[in-house]
Design a protein around this motif. Structure first.
Motif, PDB file in Angstrom:
ATOM      1  N   ALA A  61       0.826  -1.208   0.000  1.00  0.00           N
ATOM      2  CA  ALA A  61       0.000   0.000   0.000  1.00  0.00           C
ATOM      3  C   ALA A  61       0.862   1.261   0.000  1.00  0.00           C
ATOM      4  O   ALA A  61       0.580   2.207  -0.743  1.00  0.00           O
ATOM      5  CB  ALA A  61      -0.940  -0.015   1.206  1.00  0.00           C
ATOM      6  N   VAL A  62       1.902   1.270   0.809  1.00  0.00           N
ATOM      7  CA  VAL A  62       2.784   2.444   0.865  1.00  0.00           C
ATOM      8  C   VAL A  62       3.484   2.642  -0.477  1.00  0.00           C
ATOM      9  O   VAL A  62       3.584   3.766  -0.983  1.00  0.00           O
ATOM     10  CB  VAL A  62       3.824   2.285   2.008  1.00  0.00           C
ATOM     11  N   THR A  63       3.949   1.552  -1.084  1.00  0.00           N
ATOM     12  CA  THR A  63       4.623   1.639  -2.378  1.00  0.00           C
ATOM     13  C   THR A  63       3.671   2.138  -3.457  1.00  0.00           C
ATOM     14  O   THR A  63       4.018   3.011  -4.257  1.00  0.00           O
ATOM     15  CB  THR A  63       5.195   0.263  -2.776  1.00  0.00           C
ATOM     16  N   VAL A  64       2.464   1.605  -3.485  1.00  0.00           N
ATOM     17  CA  VAL A  64       1.471   2.033  -4.483  1.00  0.00           C
ATOM     18  C   VAL A  64       1.083   3.494  -4.245  1.00  0.00           C
ATOM     19  O   VAL A  64       0.967   4.270  -5.198  1.00  0.00           O
ATOM     20  CB  VAL A  64       0.235   1.106  -4.458  1.00  0.00           C
ATOM     21  N   PHE A  65       0.891   3.861  -2.992  1.00  0.00           N
ATOM     22  CA  PHE A  65       0.539   5.250  -2.683  1.00  0.00           C
ATOM     23  C   PHE A  65       1.601   6.208  -3.213  1.00  0.00           C
ATOM     24  O   PHE A  65       1.290   7.194  -3.882  1.00  0.00           O
ATOM     25  CB  PHE A  65       0.356   5.454  -1.179  1.00  0.00           C
ATOM     26  N   GLY A  66       2.858   5.920  -2.929  1.00  0.00           N
ATOM     27  CA  GLY A  66       3.946   6.781  -3.407  1.00  0.00           C
ATOM     28  C   GLY A  66       4.040   6.805  -4.923  1.00  0.00           C
ATOM     29  O   GLY A  66       4.244   7.867  -5.530  1.00  0.00           O
ATOM     30  N   SER A  67       3.868   5.649  -5.562  1.00  0.00           N
ATOM     31  CA  SER A  67       3.974   5.574  -7.022  1.00  0.00           C
ATOM     32  C   SER A  67       2.848   6.332  -7.716  1.00  0.00           C
ATOM     33  O   SER A  67       3.091   7.106  -8.652  1.00  0.00           O
ATOM     34  CB  SER A  67       3.935   4.101  -7.471  1.00  0.00           C
TER      35      SER A  67
END
Length: 179
Positions: A61-67
């Motif tokens: 979730a954190v990776t997708v949010f940042g991307s």
């Protein structure tokens, strides 16, 4: 600190933590420690986790949010964060439910004795002096399938109930079960 740095930190942090879990088995155990089952709905044989709270789903979730936030950098902040949040939730939801499904449906065979003690049926005919396949037929347990040959080299047709006598080199040595 500008917003791009924050988004890049989210991306790098999420990816780094997931890579650590792949490289180090101890980190894999760490990523499973926070696997909560508070908000789930039982639908027949499936458990659907409405609120995906596990370390793996949170890292994703954190990776997708940042991307997604980086891709939408030209949009207003509210739109960017709402869309990134929705995408992060969907990704975490998918990961949480797929890993939960796989954990619930993994093989329960812990030892050779537990494999041999099950009821089996030939699912691919075993030709004379040849190899076929057997599958466990216990309905309430996970299914185990194995390459098989008969103990005396005789042919066994598909659908025949068999017992595993031994396992040699990942091949089940079987004989017809007494009716």
């Amino acid at each position: 600190m500008n917003v791009q740095t924050i988004y890049l930190t989210c991306i790098a942090g999420g990816i780094l933590l997931l890579l650590i879990s792949i490289v180090a088995s101890a980190a894999g155990d760490f990523l499973d420690f926070a696997d909560f089952d508070f908000f789930s709905v039982d639908i027949g044989e499936f458990d659907i986790d409405i609120l995906p709270v596990s370390m793996k789903s949170l890292c994703l979730a954190v990776t997708v949010f940042g991307s997604v936030s980086m891709m939408l950098i030209g949009k207003p902040m509210l739109v960017r964060h709402v869309l990134a949040g929705v995408c992060a939730y969907i990704g975490a939801f998918i990961v949480q439910n797929i890993t939960g499904f796989l954990k619930n449906h993994q093989s329960e065979a812990e030892s050779l004795e537990s494999i041999c003690s099950r009821n089996y049926v030939v699912n691919i005919s075993i030709p004379e002096q040849g190899y076929g396949s057997v599958a466990s037929s216990d309905k309430d347990r996970s299914v185990i399938t194995m390459t098989a040959k008969s103990v005396d080299g005789s042919a066994i047709t598909a659908g025949t109930k068999v017992n595993i006598v031994n396992v040699a080199g990942h091949v089940a040595i079987v004989m017809q079960a007494a009716e």
